[in-house]
Design a protein around this motif. Structure first.
Motif, PDB file in Angstrom:
ATOM      1  N   ALA A  26       0.853  -1.183   0.000  1.00  0.00           N
ATOM      2  CA  ALA A  26       0.000   0.000   0.000  1.00  0.00           C
ATOM      3  C   ALA A  26       0.887   1.230   0.000  1.00  0.00           C
ATOM      4  O   ALA A  26       1.989   1.207   0.566  1.00  0.00           O
ATOM      5  CB  ALA A  26      -0.906   0.012   1.221  1.00  0.00           C
ATOM      6  N   HIS A  27       0.406   2.286  -0.653  1.00  0.00           N
ATOM      7  CA  HIS A  27       1.130   3.548  -0.645  1.00  0.00           C
ATOM      8  C   HIS A  27       0.203   4.617  -0.100  1.00  0.00           C
ATOM      9  O   HIS A  27      -0.860   4.862  -0.666  1.00  0.00           O
ATOM     10  CB  HIS A  27       1.590   3.915  -2.064  1.00  0.00           C
ATOM     11  N   ILE A  28       0.629   5.207   1.009  1.00  0.00           N
ATOM     12  CA  ILE A  28      -0.232   6.179   1.662  1.00  0.00           C
ATOM     13  C   ILE A  28       0.443   7.545   1.576  1.00  0.00           C
ATOM     14  O   ILE A  28       1.577   7.705   2.025  1.00  0.00           O
ATOM     15  CB  ILE A  28      -0.428   5.805   3.139  1.00  0.00           C
ATOM     16  N   PRO A  29      -0.222   8.537   1.038  1.00  0.00           N
ATOM     17  CA  PRO A  29       0.414   9.842   0.915  1.00  0.00           C
ATOM     18  C   PRO A  29       0.512  10.523   2.274  1.00  0.00           C
ATOM     19  O   PRO A  29      -0.351  10.350   3.138  1.00  0.00           O
ATOM     20  CB  PRO A  29      -0.523  10.613  -0.011  1.00  0.00           C
ATOM     21  N   ILE A  30       1.585  11.284   2.417  1.00  0.00           N
ATOM     22  CA  ILE A  30       1.785  12.032   3.649  1.00  0.00           C
ATOM     23  C   ILE A  30       1.492  13.492   3.336  1.00  0.00           C
ATOM     24  O   ILE A  30       2.205  14.122   2.576  1.00  0.00           O
ATOM     25  CB  ILE A  30       3.239  11.887   4.142  1.00  0.00           C
ATOM     26  N   TYR A  31       0.453  13.998   3.954  1.00  0.00           N
ATOM     27  CA  TYR A  31       0.111  15.380   3.649  1.00  0.00           C
ATOM     28  C   TYR A  31      -0.728  15.935   4.775  1.00  0.00           C
ATOM     29  O   TYR A  31      -1.329  15.202   5.547  1.00  0.00           O
ATOM     30  CB  TYR A  31      -0.661  15.467   2.329  1.00  0.00           C
ATOM     31  N   ARG A  32      -0.728  17.269   4.808  1.00  0.00           N
ATOM     32  CA  ARG A  32      -1.629  17.912   5.758  1.00  0.00           C
ATOM     33  C   ARG A  32      -2.818  18.427   4.984  1.00  0.00           C
ATOM     34  O   ARG A  32      -2.681  18.798   3.818  1.00  0.00           O
ATOM     35  CB  ARG A  32      -0.930  19.077   6.440  1.00  0.00           C
ATOM     36  N   GLU A  33      -3.951  18.511   5.641  1.00  0.00           N
ATOM     37  CA  GLU A  33      -5.175  18.957   4.975  1.00  0.00           C
ATOM     38  C   GLU A  33      -4.955  20.277   4.279  1.00  0.00           C
ATOM     39  O   GLU A  33      -4.496  21.246   4.871  1.00  0.00           O
ATOM     40  CB  GLU A  33      -6.286  19.153   6.021  1.00  0.00           C
ATOM     41  N   GLY A  34      -5.280  20.296   3.009  1.00  0.00           N
ATOM     42  CA  GLY A  34      -5.202  21.558   2.303  1.00  0.00           C
ATOM     43  C   GLY A  34      -3.827  21.884   1.764  1.00  0.00           C
ATOM     44  O   GLY A  34      -3.632  22.926   1.138  1.00  0.00           O
ATOM     45  N   GLU A  35      -2.878  21.014   1.996  1.00  0.00           N
ATOM     46  CA  GLU A  35      -1.536  21.323   1.501  1.00  0.00           C
ATOM     47  C   GLU A  35      -1.107  20.263   0.506  1.00  0.00           C
ATOM     48  O   GLU A  35      -1.721  19.226   0.378  1.00  0.00           O
ATOM     49  CB  GLU A  35      -0.544  21.344   2.659  1.00  0.00           C
ATOM     50  N   GLU A  36      -0.001  20.520  -0.125  1.00  0.00           N
ATOM     51  CA  GLU A  36       0.518  19.534  -1.067  1.00  0.00           C
ATOM     52  C   GLU A  36       1.107  18.357  -0.329  1.00  0.00           C
ATOM     53  O   GLU A  36       1.510  18.474   0.813  1.00  0.00           O
ATOM     54  CB  GLU A  36       1.617  20.180  -1.900  1.00  0.00           C
ATOM     55  N   SER A  37       1.195  17.240  -1.018  1.00  0.00           N
ATOM     56  CA  SER A  37       1.759  16.054  -0.380  1.00  0.00           C
ATOM     57  C   SER A  37       3.240  16.245  -0.125  1.00  0.00           C
ATOM     58  O   SER A  37       3.971  16.752  -0.972  1.00  0.00           O
ATOM     59  CB  SER A  37       1.557  14.838  -1.285  1.00  0.00           C
ATOM     60  N   LEU A  38       3.639  15.793   1.052  1.00  0.00           N
ATOM     61  CA  LEU A  38       5.053  15.900   1.403  1.00  0.00           C
ATOM     62  C   LEU A  38       5.833  14.693   0.923  1.00  0.00           C
ATOM     63  O   LEU A  38       7.015  14.777   0.660  1.00  0.00           O
ATOM     64  CB  LEU A  38       5.207  15.978   2.928  1.00  0.00           C
ATOM     65  N   GLY A  39       5.113  13.559   0.894  1.00  0.00           N
ATOM     66  CA  GLY A  39       5.828  12.348   0.555  1.00  0.00           C
ATOM     67  C   GLY A  39       4.886  11.172   0.609  1.00  0.00           C
ATOM     68  O   GLY A  39       3.667  11.334   0.650  1.00  0.00           O
ATOM     69  N   VAL A  40       5.450   9.976   0.644  1.00  0.00           N
ATOM     70  CA  VAL A  40       4.641   8.754   0.605  1.00  0.00           C
ATOM     71  C   VAL A  40       5.200   7.750   1.591  1.00  0.00           C
ATOM     72  O   VAL A  40       6.409   7.590   1.718  1.00  0.00           O
ATOM     73  CB  VAL A  40       4.661   8.137  -0.807  1.00  0.00           C
ATOM     74  N   LEU A  41       4.261   7.091   2.290  1.00  0.00           N
ATOM     75  CA  LEU A  41       4.641   5.963   3.132  1.00  0.00           C
ATOM     76  C   LEU A  41       4.261   4.699   2.379  1.00  0.00           C
ATOM     77  O   LEU A  41       3.136   4.566   1.929  1.00  0.00           O
ATOM     78  CB  LEU A  41       3.889   6.034   4.462  1.00  0.00           C
ATOM     79  N   SER A  42       5.200   3.804   2.210  1.00  0.00           N
ATOM     80  CA  SER A  42       4.908   2.562   1.483  1.00  0.00           C
ATOM     81  C   SER A  42       5.145   1.386   2.402  1.00  0.00           C
ATOM     82  O   SER A  42       6.151   1.332   3.100  1.00  0.00           O
ATOM     83  CB  SER A  42       5.812   2.431   0.262  1.00  0.00           C
ATOM     84  N   VAL A  43       4.188   0.470   2.411  1.00  0.00           N
ATOM     85  CA  VAL A  43       4.362  -0.725   3.230  1.00  0.00           C
ATOM     86  C   VAL A  43       4.142  -1.959   2.366  1.00  0.00           C
ATOM     87  O   VAL A  43       3.286  -1.966   1.490  1.00  0.00           O
ATOM     88  CB  VAL A  43       3.391  -0.751   4.434  1.00  0.00           C
TER      89      VAL A  43
END
Lengths: 1082, 87
Positions: free
Chosen positions: A769-786
């Motif tokens: 799974a790839h889960i995006p790392i982001y704060r509401e309303g902002e651009e994605s900072l990165g991705v967590l992959s498991v």
């Protein structure tokens, strides 16, 4: 008017036509939306289909022979009506929710949609209803014969030569079947309400009631003089019979059925008979009707039975015996000469029979279709012509049911009274009771128990009731007399030696004993399947959370099925158009976009929806079988979703586990500000708690920079290079970053065609799974992959939700970390600035100190002159310098100089100047040559440092009184001579030092007199500015000198300082104020 | 007054337990103990005792069901009187 066949037939036909009209009208009203049928009165009247020709004829017969206990058949339902509000409502609710189409469907649904159970119930229903239908045929045939005066059972059509012989019963059977087909098997979905059918049934309930009351009124007040009259007359004529009829016979015997048996049987029959279940549950239009029906129906029963007793008594009185008592309703009016009344009665009876057969055949044919035919058909792959096949099978089934009844009638008809035949059917229906009640109220009741109980009960019913009834004409046959295999204990009517009971009570006892016993025993000993447990929850409505119980959590489809495929499947059974219509409605309700692939979590719900839709046409059990075979053809099946928490922790409380993980994650995040530590520890937590194999985080610092792996935890630690397997998932990663949703794959096998994951799968990974790392309303900072190597179906809705919240926290932490960094940077910069400032200040202080140390401490003493020197440094270090050199007792050198620039460098240059001057001061050189030497020696340094010096050098000889001087661009010193108004300026030609490598300086001289006051100064004095920006100017300096000239030199010097201060009106100097004051005193 | 009494009765009936009680009662009244009492060949007003027992008892039970059913769904007539209650 004499009745004959033609009359009767014509009237019967007319009545039939009337029924059709009513049905057609009701259908029209329904299609228009103004339903005639959708009200509690029609509902209650439709339940009155319970009163068949048994009520019409049989009740009178029973009343005349055994008395008042005939009433038990009606008191039972009246009593049970009490419970409808709770029991019936629940049944109806469950049935509507699950598109239940018959009682077989309902019961088998509860026990895990068991097809076996459904088939068993259908079999019992079909065989059990035989006697009932037979009794209807018998009743109508006999009454027809009575009314039309025909005594044979065959009809010869008048006007034909060789008369065509039509067995009445057969004709009737055929007609009734056609009735059933027309009213009940026009379209396939069995859960649709048949408005026409119900309207017809309600209509004829009215006809029944009116007819019987009509005859009753006729008998009571026309033939006799009211209730009391009949009773009185009967009492006088047949006192013993009177007693017998009006008391319940408590002795048991072969022909006497105890009232309690009849009561019990009727209480079950009111809901368990297929036709009753059908009108009560399937055809129910509105749950609110139940509360009215609860008392309307018993009222109907009350009214219809009101005149039974009088008719019976009247009949006996009239005919003198009880023979043919079953048909008193017709024979009494006939004998009294009132043919129309008899005809009315006949119509009532016909009505009753027709109604019963119609509804019963529809109900049972549905069961036959769904439970016996469908399992066979399902093995064949669905074809286009299926809907046509199914509807015709249903019609065939209706004929089958009616004709079975007909054959039973031929076999048994004469041997029994109507009521007793009916009771045989009641008992068959009774076999459903344990499974039904247990299913509704006992959560442990299970499938095996239901099947075994019902099967045993059925076998016993067959053996103790059905078979003996078939042999009723031959009571001396071997089986009946001696029992099976000659065993006396297995005698059908006295099983295990229980003698002395009538056949019905005997059968009731044994069948119920085995049925209930087997049900209880098997349910207690054997555990339920998961599917059953879920059904238990739905039926009983309580959620059981036993510790030992495996949670039947959501399921997932192992291989996804698309929407068009589902529509195709449904279309084969309900038609393609209806299928897509149904699907569209469903999708709208769930807010799923048709164009997009169905999200994995929606698939199980969609599968259930398709199954339900199919069940409306083919029954729940068949629908389940169809769906299962379809899925297995596709290579997909329902799998349990992996419970991520159950293998890790002992406790099974999922929400608590989720909370624990979140808590630990928060701890990690709050413990330190170092983002790297946070990421590493968070990934370690995930790996440990959820048994993942690899977890990695990629971050990008800004949107134009590519992602880079910040943390990688797990096995296969390998340098991150372009060949790394995780890069294969890049499309998912990119998608996750862009649309900020999690992209996961639960089974890598399903993807091989779409995207190349060869390296990933060769490493052994099966889901990721790839889960995006982001704060509401902002651009994605990165991705967590498991990634996981061992678990398929790992990513459930809950797990993904948990991971998403973790990445949310991570994004927050990252944001915080970068903010902290920025603040730190700012702080450091400020510090630097402060330090720089301080450094500068210190530099200046050093320079000041150096400068001050260069100045002479005190002026030398020379006879005849007074000297004072002052240097008041400004805030910014200046470069003023003055010095005195005493050459000999009467010669002194004075100089004043100003170095440009305010720095340590300037101060050091000044030190250099001083050194040079000291070095040269011992030689007797003139001021101009000193300046020249200074210039050439300092030229390089001054140029390099980009500084310049102005200097005024003078030599005074007290012996000669002569002052010789040279000037290198400095302010011209002033002399105040006693008696003169203006000052004398000392000027000599010369550029400032450091301009040219060698220079010649002009030298001048002047004679000084006693009382002369000289002032050497730097530009700090004349260039003092006041508030308005005006300079002090040399004029003022001269004036001031003139004023102060009489005072001692120190005072003069101080006063200049005061002057400057006063003039600039500030306490801080802008430039150094330096001066040398010399006074000639002698 | 009739309305208020009825309302009171209705409210008492609106218990799940009450229907169980009636159901059991009905069963009991149609079985051995009570039946034996009324199972006499005597007459009352010219009507046989058992016959009268069944007929009247049945009518009463229908009345009780009617009351019970109305308690579950209050009739609009009832509510109107409530609103118009005199101050």
């Amino acid at each position: 008017m004499t009745l004959n066949i033609l009359h009767v037939t014509a009237i019967a036909a007319a009545y039939t036509g009337l029924l059709f009209l009513v049905a057609w009208y009701a259908r029209r009203r329904f299609e228009q939306g103004r339903s005639l049928v959708n009200n509690p009165y029609v509902y209650s009247l439709s339940i009155a289909v319970y009163c068949t020709s048994w009520t019409f004829y049989g009740s009178v017969g029973k009343a005349a022979t055994s008395g008042i206990d005939f009433l038990m058949i009606y008191l039972g339902p009246s009593l049970v009506a009490f419970s409808w509000f709770f029991v019936l409502r629940r049944i109806i609710r469950i049935s509507k929710e699950n598109n239940v189409s018959s009682i077989a469907d309902f019961i088998s649904l509860r026990y895990g949609s068991s097809q076996l159970l459904g088939s068993l119930i259908t079999l019992i229903a079909v065989l059990g209803i035989m006697p009932y239908i037979a009794l209807q045929i018998k009743a109508v045939v006999t009454s027809f014969a009575l009314v039309s005066g025909v005594t044979e059972r065959t009809i010869t059509l008048p006007g034909a030569d060789s008369s065509v012989i039509l067995p009445t019963g057969l004709t009737l059977a055929v007609m009734l079947s056609i009735f059933g087909v027309i009213f009940g098997a026009r379209r396939l979905p069995s859960t649709e309400r048949h408005e026409g059918l119900i309207a017809a049934v309600a209509f004829e309930s009215v006809v029944k009631l009116v007819s019987l009351i009509g005859v009753g009124v006729f008998v009571t007040w026309y033939l006799f003089d009211g209730f009391e009259d009949i009773l009185f007359r009967f009492h006088t004529q047949y006192p013993l019979l009177f007693e017998r009829l009006f008391t319940l016979n408590t002795t048991q015997g072969n022909d006497v059925i105890p009232s309690s048996t009849m009561l019990f049987l009727s209480m079950g029959a009111i809901i368990l008979l297929p036709r009753q279940f059908h009108v009560l549950v399937i055809e129910n239009a509105d749950l609110r009707h139940i509360s009215k029906a609860m008392w309307l129906f018993p009222t109907y029963l009350f009214l219809i039975n009101l005149f039974i007793m009088p008719i019976a008594l009247g009949g006996i009185l009239q005919s003198g015996s009880t023979t043919g008592a079953d048909y008193f309703v017709i024979s009494v009016p006939l004998a009294a000469g009132n043919e129309s009344m008899a005809l009315l009665a006949f119509l009532g009876g016909l009505s009753a029979a027709a109604g019963m057969v119609m509804v019963e055949s529809v109900a049972i044919s549905t069961m036959l279709l769904n439970n016996l035919f469908m399992p066979v058909i399902v093995r064949i792959t669905p074809k286009q012509w299926f809907p046509l096949l199914l509807i015709n099978l249903k019609r065939v089934a209706i004929f089958l049911v009616v004709f079975l009844g007909y054959f039973y009638y031929r076999a048994v008809g004469d041997s029994f009274m109507l009521v007793n035949m009916g009771l045989i059917s009641f008992l068959a229906a009774m076999q459903f009771l344990p499974a039904l009640l247990g299913g509704l109220y006992w959560s442990k009741g299970n499938k095996i128990g239901a099947i075994s109980g019902m099967a045993l009960g059925f076998i016993i019913w067959c053996y103790t009731l059905l078979i003996p009834s078939l042999y009723a004409g031959a009571p001396d046959s071997p089986i009946m007399r001696d029992g099976l295999f000659g065993q006396a204990l297995l005698k059908p009517t006295a099983l295990f030696g229980l003698t002395g009971m009538d056949m019905w009570s005997h059968a009731l006892f044994w069948s119920m004993l085995f049925n209930v016993g087997a049900y209880l025993v098997c349910s207690l000993l054997i555990s339920q399947s998961d599917l059953e447990k879920e059904q238990v929850r739905r039926f009983i409505g309580k959620f059981e959370t036993e510790r030992r119980q495996v949670k039947s959590a959501a399921k997932r489809l192992s291989k996804p099925v698309t929407i068009p495929q589902f529509i195709g499947l449904m279309g084969k059974f309900i038609g393609p158009e209806e299928a897509s219509q149904a699907m569209t409605t469903y999708l709208k309700g769930r807010m799923i976009d048709e164009e997009v692939m169905v999200p994995e979590f929606e698939l199980p719900a969609m599968k259930r929806f398709v199954e339900r839709t199919l069940a409306a046409s083919v029954g729940a059990a068949a629908a389940g079988a169809i769906m299962d075979s379809y899925l297995s053809d596709m290579g997909s099946r329902m799998e349990s979703v992996y419970d991520i928490f159950s293998t890790v922790r002992a406790s099974l409380d999922q929400s608590r586990e989720a909370l624990y993980v979140r808590l630990k994650a928060s701890e990690i995040i709050n413990r330190t500000l170092d983002l790297q530590t946070i990421m590493d520890e968070l990934l370690q937590l995930l790996l440990k708690e959820f048994r993942l194999d690899v977890a990695l985080i990629q971050i990008r610092t800004s949107s134009d920079v590519p992602l880079s792996v910040q943390s990688y935890q797990g096995c296969d630690r390998r340098p991150i290079n372009p060949e790394h397997w995780y890069l294969e998932s890049d499309p998912y990663i990119k998608m996750a970053m862009i649309d900020q949703t999690t992209h996961f794959v639960n089974d890598i096998k399903n993807l091989q065609a779409i995207i190349d994951l060869s390296k990933t799968s060769s490493e052994g990974f099966v889901s990721f799974a790839h889960i995006p790392i982001y704060r509401e309303g902002e651009e994605s900072l990165g991705v967590l992959s498991v990634y996981s190597k061992s678990i398929i179906g790992l990513f459930t809705e809950e797990f993904v939700g948990l991971l998403t919240s973790l990445t949310g926290q991570l994004a927050q932490a990252a944001r915080l970390a970068s903010e902290m960094q920025a603040k730190e940077r700012e702080r450091r910069e400020k510090e630097q600035a402060l330090l720089a400032n301080a450094r500068v200040k210190r530099d200046m202080e050093i320079a000041e100190q150096i400068q001050l140390s260069l100045l002479p401490a005190a002026p030398p003493v020379l006879f005849g002159i007074e000297l004072a020197g002052r240097c008041y440094p400004a805030a910014h270090v200046g470069g003023d310098y003055y010095d005195f050199f005493k050459r000999d007792d009467h010669t002194i050198d004075l100089l004043i100089a100003d170095v440009s620039g305010h720095s340590v460098g300037a101060a050091l240059i000044m030190a250099e100047v001083r050194t040079l001057l000291r070095a040269h001061s011992s030689r007797a050189v003139s001021p101009s040559s000193i300046l020249g030497v200074l210039n050439s020696q300092l030229y390089e340094d001054l140029t390099r440092a980009e500084l310049f010096i102005t200097m005024f050098y003078a030599r005074y000889s007290a012996a000669t009184g002569r002052l010789s001087y040279a000037n290198a661009g400095h302010n011209k010193p002033l002399i105040h001579r006693q008696g003169e108004q203006s000052c004398i300026e000392l000027d000599a030609e010369g550029l400032i030092l450091g301009i040219k490598p060698s220079m010649i300086f002009e030298e001048r001289s002047i004679n000084l007199q006693q009382g002369d006051t000289l002032l050497f100064y730097t530009d700090g004095i004349p260039e003092a500015t006041n508030r308005t920006g005006e300079l002090l100017g040399t004029g003022q300096v001269c004036q001031h000198l003139t004023l102060q000239s009489t005072l001692p030199v120190d005072t003069i010097a101080d006063s200049f300082f005061e002057l400057v201060k006063e003039y600039s009106q500030s306490t801080t100097l802008q430039d150094d104020v330096s001066m040398v004051v010399m006074k000639i005193v002698a | 007054m009739w309305h208020s009494t009825r309302h009171r009765i209705l409210r008492r009936l609106h218990l799940r337990e009450s229907w169980v009680i009636f159901f059991v009662l009905g069963n009991v009244m149609l079985n051995f103990p009570f039946l034996k009492i009324f199972n006499q060949p005597s007459t009352l007003f010219g009507f046989p005792l058992l016959y009268l027992y069944f007929t009247v008892g049945w009518a009463i039970s229908i009345g009780v069901i009617y009351l019970f059913a109305s308690s579950v769904e209050p009739e609009p007539g009832d509510q109107q009187t409530e609103e118009q209650a005199p101050p």
